[in-house]
Motif scaffolding. Structure first.
Motif, PDB file in Angstrom:
ATOM      1  N   ALA A  40      34.831 -13.216  -2.028  1.00  0.00           N
ATOM      2  CA  ALA A  40      35.384 -14.511  -1.631  1.00  0.00           C
ATOM      3  C   ALA A  40      35.965 -14.364  -0.230  1.00  0.00           C
ATOM      4  CB  ALA A  40      36.463 -14.952  -2.614  1.00  0.00           C
ATOM      5  N   TYR A  41      35.581 -15.289   0.654  1.00  0.00           N
ATOM      6  CA  TYR A  41      36.058 -15.292   2.031  1.00  0.00           C
ATOM      7  C   TYR A  41      36.843 -16.568   2.281  1.00  0.00           C
ATOM      8  CZ  TYR A  41      32.537 -11.677   2.675  1.00  0.00           C
ATOM      9  OH  TYR A  41      31.791 -10.542   2.565  1.00  0.00           O
ATOM     10  N   GLU A  42      37.800 -16.508   3.204  1.00  0.00           N
ATOM     11  CA  GLU A  42      38.582 -17.703   3.518  1.00  0.00           C
ATOM     12  C   GLU A  42      39.121 -17.642   4.939  1.00  0.00           C
ATOM     13  OE1 GLU A  42      42.982 -16.468   1.869  1.00  0.00           O
ATOM     14  OE2 GLU A  42      41.662 -17.545   0.513  1.00  0.00           O
ATOM     15  N   ASP A  43      39.512 -18.798   5.415  1.00  0.00           N
ATOM     16  CA  ASP A  43      40.301 -18.954   6.633  1.00  0.00           C
ATOM     17  C   ASP A  43      41.327 -20.018   6.306  1.00  0.00           C
ATOM     18  OD1 ASP A  43      41.457 -19.601   9.076  1.00  0.00           O
ATOM     19  OD2 ASP A  43      39.588 -19.409  10.191  1.00  0.00           O
ATOM     20  N   ASN A  44      42.583 -19.633   6.227  1.00  0.00           N
ATOM     21  CA  ASN A  44      43.641 -20.550   5.804  1.00  0.00           C
ATOM     22  C   ASN A  44      44.195 -21.420   6.914  1.00  0.00           C
ATOM     23  OD1 ASN A  44      43.735 -19.934   3.055  1.00  0.00           O
ATOM     24  ND2 ASN A  44      44.909 -18.084   3.459  1.00  0.00           N
ATOM     25  N   ASP A  45      43.710 -21.255   8.144  1.00  0.00           N
ATOM     26  CA  ASP A  45      44.316 -21.991   9.246  1.00  0.00           C
ATOM     27  C   ASP A  45      43.302 -22.260  10.352  1.00  0.00           C
ATOM     28  OD1 ASP A  45      46.345 -23.262  10.652  1.00  0.00           O
ATOM     29  OD2 ASP A  45      47.061 -21.411  11.562  1.00  0.00           O
ATOM     30  N   VAL A  46      42.367 -23.167  10.109  1.00  0.00           N
ATOM     31  CA  VAL A  46      41.381 -23.534  11.116  1.00  0.00           C
ATOM     32  C   VAL A  46      41.973 -24.666  11.956  1.00  0.00           C
ATOM     33  CG1 VAL A  46      39.045 -24.378  11.539  1.00  0.00           C
ATOM     34  CG2 VAL A  46      39.502 -22.916   9.555  1.00  0.00           C
ATOM     35  N   ASP A  47      42.065 -24.453  13.254  1.00  0.00           N
ATOM     36  CA  ASP A  47      42.642 -25.444  14.165  1.00  0.00           C
ATOM     37  C   ASP A  47      41.554 -26.416  14.614  1.00  0.00           C
ATOM     38  OD1 ASP A  47      43.965 -26.923  16.063  1.00  0.00           O
ATOM     39  OD2 ASP A  47      44.407 -25.222  17.379  1.00  0.00           O
ATOM     40  N   ILE A  48      41.618 -27.643  14.100  1.00  0.00           N
ATOM     41  CA  ILE A  48      40.639 -28.667  14.471  1.00  0.00           C
ATOM     42  C   ILE A  48      41.261 -29.712  15.400  1.00  0.00           C
ATOM     43  CG2 ILE A  48      39.167 -28.328  12.457  1.00  0.00           C
ATOM     44  CD1 ILE A  48      40.536 -30.763  11.171  1.00  0.00           C
ATOM     45  N   SER A  49      42.401 -29.390  15.992  1.00  0.00           N
ATOM     46  CA  SER A  49      43.094 -30.352  16.855  1.00  0.00           C
ATOM     47  C   SER A  49      42.293 -30.709  18.108  1.00  0.00           C
ATOM     48  CB  SER A  49      44.472 -29.822  17.248  1.00  0.00           C
ATOM     49  OG  SER A  49      44.361 -28.646  18.028  1.00  0.00           O
ATOM     50  N   GLY A  50      41.353 -29.864  18.508  1.00  0.00           N
ATOM     51  CA  GLY A  50      40.530 -30.161  19.670  1.00  0.00           C
ATOM     52  C   GLY A  50      39.393 -31.134  19.381  1.00  0.00           C
ATOM     53  N   ARG A  70      23.589 -15.727  -0.289  1.00  0.00           N
ATOM     54  CA  ARG A  70      23.751 -16.422  -1.570  1.00  0.00           C
ATOM     55  C   ARG A  70      25.166 -16.974  -1.645  1.00  0.00           C
ATOM     56  NH1 ARG A  70      21.005 -11.893  -5.462  1.00  0.00           N
ATOM     57  NH2 ARG A  70      18.972 -11.921  -4.426  1.00  0.00           N
ATOM     58  N   VAL A  71      25.275 -18.270  -1.888  1.00  0.00           N
ATOM     59  CA  VAL A  71      26.571 -18.937  -1.976  1.00  0.00           C
ATOM     60  C   VAL A  71      26.705 -19.486  -3.384  1.00  0.00           C
ATOM     61  CG1 VAL A  71      27.994 -20.806  -1.074  1.00  0.00           C
ATOM     62  CG2 VAL A  71      26.487 -19.526   0.466  1.00  0.00           C
ATOM     63  N   PHE A  72      27.806 -19.144  -4.040  1.00  0.00           N
ATOM     64  CA  PHE A  72      28.022 -19.572  -5.423  1.00  0.00           C
ATOM     65  C   PHE A  72      29.060 -20.673  -5.538  1.00  0.00           C
ATOM     66  CE2 PHE A  72      26.349 -15.275  -5.694  1.00  0.00           C
ATOM     67  CZ  PHE A  72      25.294 -15.458  -6.559  1.00  0.00           C
ATOM     68  N   GLY A  73      29.771 -20.960  -4.468  1.00  0.00           N
ATOM     69  CA  GLY A  73      30.753 -22.041  -4.511  1.00  0.00           C
ATOM     70  C   GLY A  73      31.462 -22.152  -3.178  1.00  0.00           C
TER      71      GLY A  73
END
Length: 79
Positions: A40-50, A70-73
């Motif tokens: 399981a991979y994550e990024d808890n803080d993606v800055d989309i303000s731009g 392969r992506v399961f979810g």
């Protein structure tokens, strides 16, 4: 067996708040190794303000070469 992949090199996750016109790439990190051998991979803080303002959230997973991914979810949360 699936060939070895490198996150953020062989595939990326991207997020948009304007319906997919503009995307920002997440910096994925390993959060869990699961009992079945998957990850399981994550990024808890993606800055989309731009990006232009909006609430039409979309995401996409992008493969950057010919490796099989392969992506399961997936899950997208925002506040």
């Amino acid at each position: 067996p699936q060939e070895a992949i490198t996150v953020n090199t062989d595939f990326t996750a991207e997020i948009s708040r304007d319906g997919g016109t503009t995307f920002t790439t997440a910096n994925l990190t390993l959060s869990h190794s699961l009992a079945d051998g998957s990850f399981a991979y994550e990024d808890n803080d993606v800055d989309i303000s731009g990006q232009p303002s909006g609430t039409a959230m979309k995401y996409r997973l992008k493969t950057l070469n010919t490796k099989e991914i392969r992506v399961f979810g997936t899950l997208l949360q925002w506040k």
